[in-house]
Every structure is written in structure tokens, then in C-alpha cells.
Design a protein around this motif. Structure first.
Motif, short mmCIF file in Angstrom:
data_model
loop_
_atom_site.label_atom_id
_atom_site.label_comp_id
_atom_site.label_asym_id
_atom_site.label_seq_id
_atom_site.Cartn_x
_atom_site.Cartn_y
_atom_site.Cartn_z
N MET A 111 68.25 57.11 14.95
CA MET A 111 69.60 57.62 14.76
C MET A 111 70.28 57.87 16.11
O MET A 111 71.48 57.66 16.21
CB MET A 111 69.55 58.93 13.98
CG MET A 111 69.52 58.82 12.46
SD MET A 111 70.59 57.60 11.77
CE MET A 111 71.91 58.59 11.24
N SER A 112 69.53 58.30 17.08
CA SER A 112 70.10 58.62 18.38
C SER A 112 70.70 57.38 19.04
O SER A 112 71.74 57.47 19.68
CB SER A 112 69.01 59.22 19.27
OG SER A 112 69.49 59.38 20.57
N ILE A 113 70.06 56.24 18.87
CA ILE A 113 70.57 55.00 19.46
C ILE A 113 71.88 54.60 18.79
O ILE A 113 72.83 54.19 19.46
CB ILE A 113 69.52 53.87 19.32
CG1 ILE A 113 68.28 54.22 20.14
CG2 ILE A 113 70.09 52.55 19.76
CD1 ILE A 113 67.13 53.28 19.95
N ILE A 114 71.97 54.74 17.49
CA ILE A 114 73.19 54.39 16.76
C ILE A 114 74.32 55.34 17.15
O ILE A 114 75.45 54.90 17.39
CB ILE A 114 72.94 54.41 15.23
CG1 ILE A 114 71.95 53.32 14.86
CG2 ILE A 114 74.24 54.24 14.47
CD1 ILE A 114 71.54 53.32 13.42
N ASN A 115 74.03 56.63 17.24
CA ASN A 115 75.05 57.60 17.65
C ASN A 115 75.53 57.29 19.07
O ASN A 115 76.73 57.37 19.36
CB ASN A 115 74.51 59.02 17.57
CG ASN A 115 74.38 59.50 16.15
OD1 ASN A 115 75.03 58.98 15.24
ND2 ASN A 115 73.52 60.50 15.94
N ASN A 116 74.59 56.95 19.95
CA ASN A 116 74.94 56.62 21.33
C ASN A 116 75.81 55.36 21.37
O ASN A 116 76.80 55.29 22.11
CB ASN A 116 73.65 56.42 22.14
CG ASN A 116 73.93 56.36 23.63
OD1 ASN A 116 75.01 56.70 24.08
ND2 ASN A 116 72.93 55.93 24.39
N LEU A 117 75.44 54.36 20.56
CA LEU A 117 76.22 53.13 20.49
C LEU A 117 77.62 53.39 19.94
O LEU A 117 78.61 52.87 20.47
CB LEU A 117 75.49 52.11 19.62
CG LEU A 117 76.13 50.73 19.49
CD1 LEU A 117 76.22 50.06 20.85
CD2 LEU A 117 75.35 49.89 18.51
N VAL A 118 77.73 54.21 18.92
CA VAL A 118 79.03 54.55 18.34
C VAL A 118 79.88 55.31 19.36
O VAL A 118 81.08 55.06 19.50
CB VAL A 118 78.85 55.37 17.03
CG1 VAL A 118 80.17 55.97 16.58
CG2 VAL A 118 78.25 54.50 15.94
#
Length: 117
Positions: free
Chosen positions: A1-8
Motif C-alpha cells: 500500500m505504501s508504494i501505491i500511496n507514494n506513487l499517487v
């Protein structure tokens, strides 16, 4: 989830920065356009004053040459009437509109070219 939040987050930051850059580019182009407009209007006003005073001087000189208090003014007025009729005929044939369209397109291209780095 952290990678997706960072990407967003990075994507939203990228979009925000692109939007600000677009806004600044538009402001810069409008500023250049206004600067050209103000310069043109300044020259047009000075040119108008020059035309009026030269017309009065020519009229007075023609009055002196013709030894008449009014023939010089009539001759200069007649010249302006001929110029008016020619411009009116050019307006009816759409030649002035076409010329102005080409002029404004070239001006806008020059303004956008000046802004490129």
C-alpha cells in the motif's frame, strides 16, 4: 500500500506542477502580448499626433501658396477622403481583414517563439 500511496502522491504532485507551469506560461504569453499592444498603441497615438500636425502644416502651406484661407484645408481634406474611400473599398473586399489575420497570426507566432528557451 505504501508504494501505491507514494506513487499517487508523486503523480498528483507532477500534475500540480504541470498545471502551475501551464498557468505561468499563459501569464507570460499574455504579458508579452500586452507589452506589444501597449507599445503599438503608444506608437499609434504618437503617429496620430504627427499626422494631425503635419496635415495642419501642409494645409497652412498650401493656403499660403494658393493665397487662400481655405483651399489648402480643402485639398488635404480631399486627400483624406480619397484615402477613406480606398480603405472602405478594401474593407468591402475583405483584403484588410485577411491582411490583419495574417499579421496577428505572425505576431502570435513571434510572441510564442520569444518565450521559448
Amino acid at each position: 500500500m505504501s508504494i501505491i500511496n507514494n506513487l499517487v502522491d508523486k503523480l498528483s504532485e507532477y500534475i500540480r506542477i504541470k498545471g502551475e507551469k501551464l498557468k505561468l506560461d499563459i501569464i507570460a504569453q499574455v504579458s508579452r502580448l500586452l507589452a506589444h499592444f501597449v507599445a503599438f498603441m503608444t506608437l499609434a497615438i504618437i503617429g496620430l499626433f504627427l499626422l494631425v500636425f503635419l496635415s495642419l502644416a501642409l494645409s497652412s502651406y498650401l493656403n499660403y501658396l494658393l493665397d487662400s484661407p481655405h483651399y489648402g484645408y480643402l485639398i488635404v481634406s480631399g486627400f483624406y477622403l480619397v484615402v477613406f474611400v480606398v480603405i472602405l473599398l478594401l474593407l468591402r473586399s475583405n483584403r484588410i481583414q485577411q491582411w490583419l489575420e495574417v499579421l496577428f497570426v505572425n505576431l502570435s507566432e513571434n510572441i510564442s517563439d520569444d518565450g521559448e528557451v
